[in-house]
Structure formats: structure tokens, C-alpha cells
Design a protein around this motif. Structure first.
Motif, PDB file in Angstrom:
ATOM      1  N   TYR A 189     -20.826  -6.715  28.353  1.00  0.00           N
ATOM      2  CA  TYR A 189     -19.541  -7.222  28.860  1.00  0.00           C
ATOM      3  C   TYR A 189     -19.229  -6.655  30.235  1.00  0.00           C
ATOM      4  O   TYR A 189     -18.799  -7.390  31.137  1.00  0.00           O
ATOM      5  N   LEU A 190     -19.454  -5.352  30.435  1.00  0.00           N
ATOM      6  CA  LEU A 190     -19.146  -4.731  31.728  1.00  0.00           C
ATOM      7  C   LEU A 190     -20.001  -5.308  32.847  1.00  0.00           C
ATOM      8  O   LEU A 190     -19.515  -5.530  33.958  1.00  0.00           O
ATOM      9  N   MET A 191     -21.276  -5.557  32.564  1.00  0.00           N
ATOM     10  CA  MET A 191     -22.159  -6.121  33.584  1.00  0.00           C
ATOM     11  C   MET A 191     -21.777  -7.563  33.906  1.00  0.00           C
ATOM     12  O   MET A 191     -21.814  -7.987  35.063  1.00  0.00           O
ATOM     13  N   LYS A 192     -21.399  -8.316  32.871  1.00  0.00           N
ATOM     14  CA  LYS A 192     -20.935  -9.684  33.110  1.00  0.00           C
ATOM     15  C   LYS A 192     -19.659  -9.686  33.933  1.00  0.00           C
ATOM     16  O   LYS A 192     -19.486 -10.506  34.850  1.00  0.00           O
ATOM     17  N   MET A 193     -18.756  -8.771  33.615  1.00  0.00           N
ATOM     18  CA  MET A 193     -17.502  -8.673  34.341  1.00  0.00           C
ATOM     19  C   MET A 193     -17.766  -8.411  35.824  1.00  0.00           C
ATOM     20  O   MET A 193     -17.205  -9.074  36.699  1.00  0.00           O
ATOM     21  N   ASP A 194     -18.629  -7.451  36.117  1.00  0.00           N
ATOM     22  CA  ASP A 194     -18.918  -7.131  37.509  1.00  0.00           C
ATOM     23  C   ASP A 194     -19.588  -8.297  38.223  1.00  0.00           C
ATOM     24  O   ASP A 194     -19.277  -8.589  39.381  1.00  0.00           O
ATOM     25  N   ALA A 195     -20.521  -8.958  37.538  1.00  0.00           N
ATOM     26  CA  ALA A 195     -21.217 -10.093  38.150  1.00  0.00           C
ATOM     27  C   ALA A 195     -20.244 -11.219  38.488  1.00  0.00           C
ATOM     28  O   ALA A 195     -20.321 -11.834  39.565  1.00  0.00           O
ATOM     29  N   LEU A 196     -19.320 -11.498  37.564  1.00  0.00           N
ATOM     30  CA  LEU A 196     -18.337 -12.553  37.820  1.00  0.00           C
ATOM     31  C   LEU A 196     -17.382 -12.157  38.944  1.00  0.00           C
ATOM     32  O   LEU A 196     -17.080 -12.955  39.838  1.00  0.00           O
ATOM     33  N   LYS A 197     -16.906 -10.907  38.912  1.00  0.00           N
ATOM     34  CA  LYS A 197     -15.974 -10.448  39.953  1.00  0.00           C
ATOM     35  C   LYS A 197     -16.590 -10.554  41.340  1.00  0.00           C
ATOM     36  O   LYS A 197     -15.887 -10.820  42.316  1.00  0.00           O
ATOM     37  N   SER A 198     -17.881 -10.338  41.445  1.00  0.00           N
ATOM     38  CA  SER A 198     -18.541 -10.335  42.757  1.00  0.00           C
ATOM     39  C   SER A 198     -18.594 -11.718  43.395  1.00  0.00           C
ATOM     40  O   SER A 198     -18.780 -11.849  44.608  1.00  0.00           O
ATOM     41  N   LEU A 199     -18.442 -12.768  42.592  1.00  0.00           N
ATOM     42  CA  LEU A 199     -18.617 -14.133  43.103  1.00  0.00           C
ATOM     43  C   LEU A 199     -17.560 -14.510  44.138  1.00  0.00           C
ATOM     44  O   LEU A 199     -17.818 -15.345  45.011  1.00  0.00           O
TER      45      LEU A 199
END
Length: 449
Positions: free
Chosen positions: A107-117
Motif C-alpha cells: 500500500y505504501l509503495m502504491k501510495m507513493d507511486a500514485l502521488k508522484s504522478l
């Protein structure tokens, strides 16, 4: 050579991006450009980063999220259409979103990946637009720029080897547009800095390429001596030191994240805060040292949402390790402390109130009583911190008296006073309800009398 960072309000829509383009085109020294995700276009609007966070949360809870995706895509489509540039960015963004949501990452990695977009596509759009103006501009991913960070999702820290790689970019031709807020670990994983991290990226790039100046473009002409929502038309700060700005940022000034200046500070690079909507104004310069005879106090900062845990025990000062044991209890509960003023028989720990849930409060109180055998433990809620900021205050006679007199004249009771050894700030803990009166009285004492 300059590094210019443009915040969310500067890239919120096509009209703002056109202003950014004009600013970059006007000065060929602006070689490295760092951008945030699109921010609010008007009061009550949304920030793209907030929508991306909502998307991550909704998806993790198996709730409908198609409308959020559509809102994000529509915002970028609108910007691209209004700029009249030909690009496949929106389709690529949609594919990236679906790829992240369908991945097996945590979840944390997905969150960071989405935020970076938000930042990533903002940089791609600006790069395309600058090229349409005839400038030799290109998008540069943080990984390709050599920005390496620790593997701490949501709170990454820069690794020292990044600066040597960034320095090699000085010799490259053209303008580089770099997305802020995120970078990569040595293993190639994407992670983000803490919120407001685009400022951190800008500072890192400025330090790495050894820029002559780091310009941070926002939506105000300069930094003000006090929050303009509390004091009408406050004075502008024309020059402030790194240490002063960090204290002001920590205590409620929203221009900078309080970690943002550290790389530039260590490299000795001056920073100028400027207004995208009024770029010809001089702005506020952030420098290493004060000039002789400059005014001691530069600003009055304030913030709310604190609470104080007060512990009293007779002869506490003779009990070796008491403070460490007390703070260890907070560490065990994952709570960071802001300040810890102490006396002979007592000690207070100031924390952000939102960290202290009811369950954690019960556990902490029980442990303090059981393990430290305190005589008294109390919690004071709804505190505000008001900070008088300026280098050299401890060597300037009368500052403390002027501050306490001003607070008393506002009929405000001081719950706590804390002055660190840094000589940069003096902090007062008061009730939140009294914050405006206290700040207004302090401003009058230091800037109008």
C-alpha cells in the motif's frame, strides 16, 4: 546558473503555465526547472496530489474510484488543450494509474507511486510547452538526474552520492524540467519526500549543480513578517537567514516546508522567493548570515494543534535517565515530540495533538505511572505555539521582556516559554483561542512601535 522551482499555484492551469514559460524564456540562466503538481486554480478548488491520495485510499478500501481517475485525467486534458500542445501524456497517465493500481506492491509503495504522478506529468507538460516556444527544453526524470534517496516511503532522505551525479548536468546543453517530490532508491524503487517535497527537490538540485541562485516561485511577492490573515498588510521581509526561515517554516509559515532549505543551506546557495504572478518584484532573499546592524527579530510565526503532557516528580533532576525513559515511551508509541522544556521536578513534552489518539493516551499515561512512578501527570490540550524569530536574540537586551510584555498587554496567559540555545527563536505556548490577540500584540511591539 539558476535553479527555478514553481509551486502548485504556478502550474495550476494553462494560464499560469504560460506565465512560467515567459519567466523561463526571459532569463537564459534559468537552466534547471523543478515543478510541483497542479494546485488550486481558485479558492475551494482541489489539488491534484490530494486527488491522487484519495485514489490510493479508495482503491485500498475496495471502494469505487473511477470518478477520481476521471477528474484527474480531465484536469490534465484541460491544461494540455488550453496550451495547444500535441502530446500523448493523458493516455500514458491513464495507463500508469491502472498499472499502479493493479500491481502487487505494498500500500505504501502504491501510495507513493500514485502521488508522484502529479509532479511527473506536470514536468512533462511544461517541457512540451517550453519546446513549443522554441526553447531547447527536455523532461528529466529524477532517476536519470541521479537523485538517490533512502527507502522510506513518504519521508525519503537524500543520499550524499546524488550531488556528484547532479553536478555533471552543469555541462549539458538546454533546459531541464525535473519533477519534484519524488526520487528513487538504489534498488530503483520510487519513493516520495514528505508533503511539500518539491521544495526539497529544488533545493537538492540547486546544491547538486552548484547554482548561483535558487529561485522558488509561488503566489506571494515575498515572505511577510507575520501571517497576513492575522495582521492586515504586514511588513515584507526583504532578507532572512536560512536558520530564521527554517524556524518560521516550522512554526506555521507556509511558504516553505521546514526541511526544504537544508541542501541549499549546506551548499551556501542563496534562495529567492518570488511571485509567478508578479515576477519583477525583488522578493525575499534567504542568505547564510545577517549583515551587521540588521534588525534582530524578523518575524512572528504561529501554529495550532498542540498539546502538552506535563510530568511532575520530586527530585526528578537526580534520577539519571528519567528524560530518556519518558521520551522512550513516546517513541514506543510512534509519537514524535516537538519540544521538551524541563525544571528540577517537572518536565513537559509538547506534541502534535493529532498524534495522541485516545488509545495511545491511555497507554502512555499508564506507562508513565507504572514505570516512572510520577507524582502528577496532566495533559493540556488545544495549545498554540507562537514563535518570535530572529538570529542573535540571546545577545540582544530586552527581547524577552518586550515579548512577554506584549503578550500580557493582550491579556493572554502564557502556558509555556521555551528558548533554545540556537539564539534563533523564542517560543510561547498559549491557548489556541488567544492566538490572534497574542500575535497582533507581538507584531505591534516588534514592527510598529
Amino acid at each position: 546558473m539558476k535553479v527555478a522551482k514553481f509551486g502548485g499555484s504556478s502550474v495550476a492551469n494553462a494560464m499560469q503555465i504560460k506565465k512560467v514559460g515567459a519567466i523561463i524564456k526571459k532569463d537564459p540562466k534559468r537552466k534547471f526547472i523543478v515543478v510541483s503538481a497542479p494546485g488550486k486554480r481558485y479558492k475551494g478548488d482541489f489539488k491534484i496530489t490530494d486527488k491522487l491520495i484519495d485514489l490510493a485510499i479508495q482503491h485500498s478500501q475496495n471502494k469505487p474510484h473511477e470518478n477520481i481517475v476521471a477528474t484527474i485525467l480531465d484536469r490534465f486534458s484541460e491544461i494540455i488543450d488550453d496550451l495547444k500542445i500535441q502530446t500523448n501524456i493523458v493516455n500514458e497517465l491513464e495507463d500508469s494509474i491502472q498499472s499502479i493500481l493493479n500491481s502487487n506492491e505494498s500500500y505504501l509503495m502504491k501510495m507513493d507511486a500514485l502521488k508522484s504522478l502529479g509532479e511527473d506529468n506536470s514536468a512533462k507538460i511544461l517541457s512540451e510547452y517550453l519546446s513549443s516556444l522554441g526553447l531547447n527544453a527536455s523532461y528529466l526524470n529524477p532517476k536519470d538526474a541521479g537523485i538517490l534517496v533512502s527507502n522510506e516511503p513518504g519521508r525519503a532522505q537524500i543520499l550524499q552520492e546524488s550531488f556528484a551525479k547532479l553536478k555533471t548536468l552543469r555541462n549539458e546543453e538546454g533546459i531541464f524540467v525535473i519533477p519534484g517530490f519524488f526520487a528513487y532508491t538504489k534498488e530503483g524503487d520510487l519513493v516520495t519526500f514528505s508533503r511539500g517535497g518539491s521544495d526539497i527537490t529544488g533545493s537538492i538540485v540547486a546544491a547538486g549543480v552548484q547554482a548561483d541562485l535558487y529561485e522558488n516561485f509561488t503566489d506571494v511577492d515575498s515572505v511577510y513578517a507575520v501571517n497576513p490573515t492575522i495582521v492586515n498588510q504586514p511588513k515584507e521581509i526583504l532578507t532572512v537567514t536560512y536558520k530564521e526561515m527554517r524556524e518560521l517554516s516550522y512554526a506555521g509559515f507556509s511558504v516553505f516546508h521546514d526541511e526544504a532549505l537544508i541542501p541549499a543551506f549546506k551548499a551556501g546557495i542563496p534562495v529567492c522567493i518570488k511571485n509567478t504572478n508578479n515576477p519583477d518584484t525583488p522578493g525575499t532573499m534567504i542568505v547564510s548570515e545577517k549583515k551587521p546592524n540588521e534588525k534582530c527579530v524578523v518575524g512572528i510565526a504561529s501554529d495550532v494543534g498542540f498539546c502538552s503532557l506535563y510530568v511532575s516528580k520530586y527530585l526528578m533532576n537526580r534520577e539519571v535517565g528519567f528524560g530518556r525513559k519518558l521520551l522512550q515511551i513516546f517513541e514506543d508509541e510512534g509519537i514524535s515530540f516537538e519540544h521538551a522544556p524541563s525544571g528540577i521536578d517537572d518536565m513537559s513534552v509538547i506534541i502534535r495533538q493529532n498524534q495522541l489518539t485516545a488509545a495511545k493516551e491511555r497507554k502512555i499515561l499508564n506507562r508513565i505511572n507504572d514505570e516512572l512512578h510520577a507524582d502528577m501527570v496532566k495533559i493540556h490540550r488545544n495549545l498554540a505555539m507562537v514563535m518570535v524569530v530572529g538570529e542573535g536574540m540571546t545577545s540582544t537586551i530586552g527581547v524577552a521582556q518586550k515579548a512577554t510584555t506584549a503578550i500580557a498587554e493582550a491579556n493572554v496567559n502564557v502556558e509555556m516559554i521555551n528558548q533554545g540555545s540556537s539564539e534563533v527563536s523564542m517560543m510561547f505556548g498559549i491557548q489556541e483561542i488567544d492566538i490572534n490577540r497574542a500575535v497582533q500584540s507581538l507584531y505591534t511591539a516588534f514592527f510598529e512601535s
